[in-house]
Motif scaffolding. Structure first.
Motif, PDB file in Angstrom:
ATOM      1  N   GLU A 110      39.473  26.504  88.226  1.00 28.79           N
ATOM      2  CA  GLU A 110      38.687  26.522  89.465  1.00 28.79           C
ATOM      3  C   GLU A 110      37.638  27.624  89.436  1.00 28.79           C
ATOM      4  N   ALA A 111      38.023  28.788  88.917  1.00 31.54           N
ATOM      5  CA  ALA A 111      37.106  29.922  88.907  1.00 31.54           C
ATOM      6  C   ALA A 111      35.974  29.727  87.901  1.00 31.54           C
ATOM      7  N   ASP A 112      36.316  29.273  86.688  1.00 29.56           N
ATOM      8  CA  ASP A 112      35.291  29.098  85.653  1.00 29.56           C
ATOM      9  C   ASP A 112      34.476  27.825  85.884  1.00 29.56           C
ATOM     10  N   PRO A 157      42.426  21.489  83.532  1.00 27.49           N
ATOM     11  CA  PRO A 157      43.691  21.609  84.274  1.00 27.49           C
ATOM     12  C   PRO A 157      43.708  20.659  85.469  1.00 27.49           C
ATOM     13  N   PRO A 158      44.874  20.201  85.909  1.00 28.19           N
ATOM     14  CA  PRO A 158      44.946  19.269  87.046  1.00 28.19           C
ATOM     15  C   PRO A 158      44.525  19.948  88.343  1.00 28.19           C
ATOM     16  N   LEU A 159      43.295  19.672  88.766  1.00 36.16           N
ATOM     17  CA  LEU A 159      42.742  20.367  89.930  1.00 36.16           C
ATOM     18  C   LEU A 159      42.332  19.420  91.049  1.00 36.16           C
ATOM     19  N   GLY A 160      42.608  18.129  90.907  1.00 34.26           N
ATOM     20  CA  GLY A 160      42.211  17.191  91.947  1.00 34.26           C
ATOM     21  C   GLY A 160      41.043  16.329  91.511  1.00 34.26           C
ATOM     22  N   VAL A 284      38.381  25.775  81.466  1.00 32.47           N
ATOM     23  CA  VAL A 284      38.532  27.222  81.348  1.00 32.47           C
ATOM     24  C   VAL A 284      37.709  27.692  80.159  1.00 32.47           C
ATOM     25  N   MET A 285      36.890  28.714  80.368  1.00 39.08           N
ATOM     26  CA  MET A 285      35.941  29.110  79.324  1.00 39.08           C
ATOM     27  C   MET A 285      36.627  29.648  78.071  1.00 39.08           C
TER      28      MET A 285
END
Length: 347
Positions: A110-112, A157-160, A284-285
């Motif tokens: 989410e952040a990257d 990643p599973p984020l929706g 993710v970076m």
């Protein structure tokens, strides 16, 4: 004063709501000694947590407590910077039984929110005499026009539903070799094996093939012994296959009817690059996804697993030495560079 809930005191109504919706309540540990023992195991990253020192119930409680705490903090701190800091904080829990690795990966995703912008083929050795090579199916070749490979990229990643996996397609070109020859019409009235010729323009090395007959005087198949080199180069035009007609008066069958067999040749194609259709999002970076290229359905008749260099001929050849690819560049949503590896930029 904070609201009371099943997991203790909360600093906000939103955090309390997150706790109430959690899947399982963490069990209270009454003993101060036990509480400090579990706390130390979590925060000091004791990787030796086992059934000998801690019961299964305590481990389950500790794990659920970590997840509950992370749920509360995620509900309260929602900025991208805060999510990155939460991921760093919980990564200090080094015990594999207690660290919420999947949740940390989701926070970083989410952040990257990185997007894939470059995929390259891993380098491999090219023989000095390409025209006589028989190992191209292990170097990106071995495909026909109807069997192009599929490029599979690992998802974020599973984020929706707001985050999508990347998609890509192969960039293909012909190697100018004949991959295989298919029979269109087996003909009729053959008494001996006919000669097979493969005709093309600007051929550097002629293709050699032989026909296989059945007992009824028909051509059953054609085996390519040498794929040749220089067919359809630049134009990707299929070479013409000529099968010798039956010789009159020498038919094996009772019927005097004769008919010439017909066949078509398939050129060999190789993957020379990967074209990104959609870069996806939520990656993710520091963890570029894996890239998989599907193998050819089978090796051609003419494939030989040998070392191309004469000085290496005595060494064994790995049967699964197939072409690989990797992500070499990812970017953030604002276009700035998130990840880059120069060695994958060119084959």
């Amino acid at each position: 004063r904070g609201e009371a809930g099943p997991y203790g005191s909360y600093s906000s109504l939103a955090a309390a709501r997150a706790g109430l919706l959690a899947s399982d309540s963490a069990k209270s540990i009454q003993s101060g000694v036990e509480r400090r023992g579990i706390f130390e195991k979590i925060m000091k990253g004791n990787s030796q947590v086992s059934s000998k020192s801690t019961s299964a119930d305590d481990l389950k409680s500790a794990k659920q407590g970590v997840l509950n705490l992370l749920t509360l903090l995620k509900e309260r701190y929602k900025s991208l910077a805060a999510k990155r800091q939460l991921a760093i904080l919980f990564s200090f829990i080094t015990s594999p039984q207690l660290q919420p690795s999947n949740e940390i990966c989701s926070l970083l995703g989410e952040a990257d929110n990185a997007t894939i912008t470059g995929i390259g083929l891993l380098k491999y050795s090219i023989p000095s005499r390409e025209a006589g090579s028989r190992t191209s199916p292990r170097r990106g070749g071995g495909y026909s026009l109807d069997t192009f490979p599929r490029v599979r990229i690992g998802g974020p990643p599973p984020l929706g539903d707001d985050f999508k996996p990347a998609t890509a397609q192969p960039i293909m070109q012909t190697t100018s070799r004949v991959l295989k020859i298919d029979i269109v019409d087996g003909g009729e009235g053959y008494s001996s094996v006919p000669q097979v010729s493969v005709v093309g323009q600007s051929v550097q090395r002629p293709c050699q093939a032989t026909a296989i007959m059945d007992r009824h005087g028909r051509v059953e198949s054609v085996v390519v012994l040498d794929p040749g080199y220089g067919y359809g180069k630049g134009k990707e035009v299929r070479p013409k296959v000529l099968i010798e007609p039956p010789k009159p008066g020498k038919s094996r069958s009772k019927s005097p009817t004769t008919r010439r067999a017909k066949a078509v040749a398939d050129l060999e194609y190789e993957i020379v690059g990967v074209d990104i259709v959609s870069g996806g999002s939520g990656y993710v970076m520091t963890e570029p996804p894996d890239v998989r290229i599907s193998s050819p359905p089978e090796d051609p008749d003419w494939f030989i697993a040998v070392q191309e260099s004469p000085e290496l001929r005595m060494l064994p050849v790995l049967e699964e030495e197939l072409l690989e690819a990797a992500v070499f560049e990812m970017r953030f949503a604002d276009g700035s560079l998130a990840f880059s590896v120069d060695r994958y930029r060119r084959r």
